[in-house]
Motif scaffolding. Structure first.
Motif, PDB file in Angstrom:
ATOM      1  N   ARG A  15       0.849  -1.189   0.000  1.00  0.00           N
ATOM      2  CA  ARG A  15       0.000   0.000   0.000  1.00  0.00           C
ATOM      3  C   ARG A  15       0.880   1.233   0.000  1.00  0.00           C
ATOM      4  NH1 ARG A  15      -5.470   0.142   2.572  1.00  0.00           N
ATOM      5  NH2 ARG A  15      -4.795   2.228   3.211  1.00  0.00           N
ATOM      6  N   ASP A  17       0.368   4.228   1.345  1.00  0.00           N
ATOM      7  CA  ASP A  17       0.501   4.878   2.653  1.00  0.00           C
ATOM      8  C   ASP A  17       1.388   4.077   3.597  1.00  0.00           C
ATOM      9  OD1 ASP A  17      -1.334   2.834   2.921  1.00  0.00           O
ATOM     10  OD2 ASP A  17      -2.864   4.037   3.919  1.00  0.00           O
ATOM     11  N   GLN A  34      -1.534   9.826   4.919  1.00  0.00           N
ATOM     12  CA  GLN A  34      -2.772   9.757   4.142  1.00  0.00           C
ATOM     13  C   GLN A  34      -3.288  11.151   3.797  1.00  0.00           C
ATOM     14  OE1 GLN A  34      -5.119   7.336   6.790  1.00  0.00           O
ATOM     15  NE2 GLN A  34      -4.525   5.423   5.787  1.00  0.00           N
ATOM     16  N   LYS A  38      -4.054  12.685   0.119  1.00  0.00           N
ATOM     17  CA  LYS A  38      -5.356  13.282  -0.219  1.00  0.00           C
ATOM     18  C   LYS A  38      -5.205  14.725  -0.687  1.00  0.00           C
ATOM     19  CE  LYS A  38      -7.873  10.377   3.080  1.00  0.00           C
ATOM     20  NZ  LYS A  38      -8.569  10.347   4.397  1.00  0.00           N
ATOM     21  N   GLU A  40      -2.822  15.848  -2.381  1.00  0.00           N
ATOM     22  CA  GLU A  40      -2.024  15.819  -3.617  1.00  0.00           C
ATOM     23  C   GLU A  40      -0.603  16.334  -3.402  1.00  0.00           C
ATOM     24  OE1 GLU A  40      -4.003  16.918  -7.302  1.00  0.00           O
ATOM     25  OE2 GLU A  40      -5.910  17.063  -6.226  1.00  0.00           O
ATOM     26  N   LYS A  48      -3.023  12.006  -8.896  1.00  0.00           N
ATOM     27  CA  LYS A  48      -3.562  11.784  -7.564  1.00  0.00           C
ATOM     28  C   LYS A  48      -4.081  10.348  -7.485  1.00  0.00           C
ATOM     29  CE  LYS A  48      -7.034  13.388  -4.251  1.00  0.00           C
ATOM     30  NZ  LYS A  48      -8.132  14.346  -3.967  1.00  0.00           N
ATOM     31  N   VAL A  49      -3.797   9.669  -6.362  1.00  0.00           N
ATOM     32  CA  VAL A  49      -4.262   8.296  -6.174  1.00  0.00           C
ATOM     33  C   VAL A  49      -4.880   8.162  -4.776  1.00  0.00           C
ATOM     34  CG1 VAL A  49      -2.558   7.262  -7.727  1.00  0.00           C
ATOM     35  CG2 VAL A  49      -2.009   7.557  -5.308  1.00  0.00           C
ATOM     36  N   LYS A  50      -5.520   7.047  -4.530  1.00  0.00           N
ATOM     37  CA  LYS A  50      -6.083   6.785  -3.213  1.00  0.00           C
ATOM     38  C   LYS A  50      -4.978   6.391  -2.238  1.00  0.00           C
ATOM     39  CE  LYS A  50     -10.636   5.327  -4.888  1.00  0.00           C
ATOM     40  NZ  LYS A  50     -11.661   4.247  -4.902  1.00  0.00           N
ATOM     41  N   THR A  51      -5.248   6.584  -0.940  1.00  0.00           N
ATOM     42  CA  THR A  51      -4.231   6.280   0.070  1.00  0.00           C
ATOM     43  C   THR A  51      -3.837   4.813   0.077  1.00  0.00           C
ATOM     44  OG1 THR A  51      -5.962   5.972   1.739  1.00  0.00           O
ATOM     45  CG2 THR A  51      -5.004   8.170   1.554  1.00  0.00           C
ATOM     46  N   TYR A  53      -3.604   2.882  -2.538  1.00  0.00           N
ATOM     47  CA  TYR A  53      -3.116   2.490  -3.868  1.00  0.00           C
ATOM     48  C   TYR A  53      -2.039   1.407  -3.735  1.00  0.00           C
ATOM     49  CZ  TYR A  53      -0.571   2.851  -8.310  1.00  0.00           C
ATOM     50  OH  TYR A  53       0.063   2.564  -9.501  1.00  0.00           O
TER      51      TYR A  53
END
Length: 300
Positions: A15, A17, A34, A38, A40, A48-51, A53
């Motif tokens: 992950r 994060d 995180q 969020k 960026e 930009k990606v999710k935490t 990812y």
């Protein structure tokens, strides 16, 4: 200029994060990391990606809030003990007390500073603050580690590491006697939920396996060898503490009253791998440091 990290094969499937919390922001909470993602302040391949990812080999992670100029990357003569060197790689016998690479929160001379003084070319896969670094050992753990000079050697060594084809054997002095002569510890390891500076056994942690064998028994201590099947942060120290045999001298996972001013009695004794370019099997050995041997002599 942002700091960029190119993800290699040994780092993929983590992950985002979690990877950044463990490697770039060890003194910060995961929620802090995180928030950066969020907001960026951290991008992957410029997006930009999710935490949560999942990292993939070749991903370029950009840290927009870190200024590399704060890091002192001037070469420092540390008189490193180079056990082996050729055009593609070198093997170092790292002394205890030396951090492997700098970080945004650590500015003292590291192994990387010493490598920059003694070695003309190092691989660039792990970025400007970790040139050549294929794997790490803790600050107060001594012993062998391999360093890549070229990107090709680095990539191939990382694949061996991921596939458990690099054999690493450690010698450790731990508390208490064992009922058995050898054993295997299979317990997942993750960041401690309350103390970000520690790792611990967690159900949600990463798969971790340590094999151990008794070498010598003393009155209150046991000398063991440990083979790493996986290479998690503080793995041997966490696993041995988990089975109530903490490493002697360990200030984090051992008793509050610490024995030794040298940190934990843990030494990377043997290292074996296939040379990534020459395809020859190579094995290296480094005797335990003199202070370690002196303590064993006193136990006799």
């Amino acid at each position: 200029m942002p700091k960029s990290i190119k993800i290699d094969i040994s780092q993929e499937k983590q992950r985002l994060d979690t990877f950044l919390s463990e490697n770039e922001y060890p003194d910060k909470s995961r929620s802090y990391v995180q928030t950066l993602i969020k907001d960026e302040k951290i991008l992957v391949n410029g997006l930009k990606v999710k935490t949560g990812y999942t990292l993939k080999e070749g991903d370029l992670v950009s840290l927009l809030d870190v200024e590399l100029k704060t890091l002192d990357l001037e070469p420092v003569d540390l008189h490193l003990d180079i056990v082996y060197e050729d055009d593609d790689l070198l093997v170092i016998n790292k002394p205890e007390g030396l951090v492997v690479h700098p970080a945004s929160t650590y500015h003292k001379p590291t192994l990387v500073h010493g490598l920059m003084h003694q070695i003309d070319h190092l691989s660039s896969i792990n970025g400007v603050i970790r040139p050549g670094i294929v794997h790490r050992i803790d600050k107060d753990t001594s012993g062998l580690l391999v360093v890549a000079k070229t990107d090709q050697a680095h990539q191939l060594l990382s694949e061996q590491l991921k596939n458990h084809e690099i054999t690493r054997t450690y010698t450790a002095l731990v508390y208490h006697d064992f009922d058995e002569n050898e054993g295997t510890i299979k317990a997942p390891i993750g960041r401690h939920p309350k103390n970000r500076m520690k790792m611990t056994v967690l159900e949600s942690g990463r798969f971790s396996v340590t094999h151990f064998k008794v070498l010598k028994r003393f009155d209150q201590y046991t000398l063991i060898s440990c083979d790493l099947e996986t290479g998690r942060t503080h793995q041997i120290r966490v696993h041995m503490a988990y089975i109530n045999h903490p490493v002697v001298g360990d200030p984090i996972y051992g008793p509050k009253k610490v024995i030794s001013k040298h940190g934990q009695f843990l030494h990377a004794t043997d290292l074996s791998f296939v040379h990534p370019i020459k395809k020859e099997h190579m094995t290296f050995h480094a005797d335990i440091p003199s202070y370690f041997q002196k303590f064993l002599d006193e136990l006799e």
